[in-house]
Design a protein around this motif. Structure first.
Motif: not given
Length: 418
Positions: A11, A15, A23, A25, A34, A36, A86
């Motif tokens: 990561t 976002l 969340v 990117l 993406a 989470k 994404l």
């Protein structure tokens, strides 16, 4: 700062945030994703981790153009993460915050996309349970649809079910967002596919009107309205569309359409909506001072939903932190937990009664505007009563005086004796 999630993903930047997690990117073997990442409080719950693993097959198998695909579920130490496609765009809540309401054609096109997503999920045996604008993403890189609407994709599949484990929630608690909860959930029944239809119809109403049909004020009051009240009509839309909304907001789950039926009928209605501008609808209690007063009054019942008894005012869509002791870290809250009202409360018991359907712009019974009107009427009534009483007293004095003048001479003589 880069962070490794499992052995395959990294990561890079945040976002968005929600009460269930953050969340990010990220980057994976197949490119940008993406991620989470659920809160550490949740990741430390072994029962939730077990449910997470059990749901892996169902979530990975959900593949549809209108669904944000889950690519992987990662369990690694204290990390519990969903790796998803994404989507280059924004969520529907952000667009609503900017535009307040959409033109009917665009609103129905977006709703039809989400209905397609739900039809695929329900066919696979997956119930979303938390359909709302925050969980609907708009793909800004996709082709524009009817009314200039960007393609809509439904995300966060499985999160509500993962969180709603027997060890974390009790029979007296509900998982969901108050404005979009179906009546059967409020009454403590298990969530079926029909709860998603009810929530999506609520979203469509909000896209058209700029507010939800039963929302506003204390969460407990919102829950009661879902069970007891009738939706207020929206002027300016074709009858075919209004009947669709009414049917999907039916109190009885069996009366609602299935997702595939709703998607088909919404697409049939689209040609009737071409060129219709956004509706001009008065939002309930739109006066800022009245809304603030109403929020303050309604939050006196804070202990009803949260058990805190703080009585502090809050936002219109009040959120109770999912994790005890945690504070909401953004307005993109995914879940709210609250107590299920008792039967007498739902039927209009000591905590309040259902409001009757009213015309647009009229004050809501029990609101600050309504109470102010009642106070004014009472003052006028008291003033009129005072005038009547004063008049009666004056008339009485006149009668007494005239009676002395007309008294017989005998009485006069008696009164003049020493």
């Amino acid at each position: 700062m880069a962070r490794n999630i499992g052995s395959r993903y990294t990561t890079h930047q945040i976002l968005g945030r929600g009460s269930a997690g953050t969340v990010w990117l990220g980057e994976g073997p197949e490119g940008p994703v993406a991620v989470k990442l659920l809160r550490e409080d949740l990741a430390s719950d072994q029962e939730l981790v077990g449910r997470f693993v059990q749901e892996r097959t169902a979530l990975l198998g959900l593949d549809h153009p209108r669904v944000v695909k889950v690519r992987d579920l990662v369990v690694d130490g204290n990390d519990l993460a969903l790796v998803m496609d994404l989507v280059r765009g924004t969520d529907l809540r952000t667009r609503l915050d900017r535009e307040r309401r959409l033109a009917p054609e665009a609103a129905v096109a977006i709703t039809a996309d989400v209905a397609d997503a739900l039809a695929a999920a329900h066919a696979a045996g997956v119930v979303h349970r938390d359909v709302k604008p925050e969980n609907i993403l708009l793909d800004m890189e996709g082709p524009l649809g009817p009314g200039g609407a960007h393609p809509a994709l439904l995300t966060d599949f499985g999160v509500a079910k993962l969180i709603d484990t027997p060890g974390r929630t009790k029979a007296t608690r509900i998982i969901g967002t108050p404005d979009y909860l179906a009546p059967e959930i409020v009454e403590g029944l298990p969530p079926r596919a029909a709860v998603d239809i009810y929530a999506l119809a609520t979203v469509l109403y909000e896209l058209l009107a700029g507010f939800t049909p039963f929302g506003g004020g204390h969460p407990g009051a919102v829950l009661r309205r879902h069970v007891t009240e009738t939706v207020v009509p929206l002027p300016g839309i074709p009858e075919e569309l209004w009947q669709l909304i009414v049917q999907c907001l039916a109190k009885a789950p069996a009366s609602r359409l299935r997702a595939s039926e709703l998607a088909a009928r919404l697409k049939d209605v689209l040609p009737l909506l071409k060129g219709i501008p956004p509706l001009d609808v008065d939002e309930p209690d739109s006066d800022p001072a009245a809304a603030a007063a109403q929020a303050s009054e309604q939050y006196e019942e804070d202990a009803y939903a949260t058990g805190t008894g703080s009585g502090e005012p809050g936002p219109r869509r009040a959120a109770v932190p999912l994790v005890p002791g945690a504070s909401a870290d953004s307005n993109r809250d995914t879940h709210t937990s609250m107590r299920v009202p008792a039967p007498d409360e739902l039927s209009g018991g000591p905590l309040g009664t259902a409001r009757a359907p009213r015309s647009a712009g009229a004050p809501r019974p029990g609101s600050a505007r309504h109470k102010a009107g009642v106070v004014r009427k009472r003052r006028i009534t008291l003033a009129v009563a005072a005038v009547v009483v004063a008049g009666a007293l004056g008339a009485g004095g006149y009668l007494v005086a005239s009676g002395d003048e007309d008294a017989p001479p005998q009485d006069s003589k008696q009164s003049s004796q020493p």
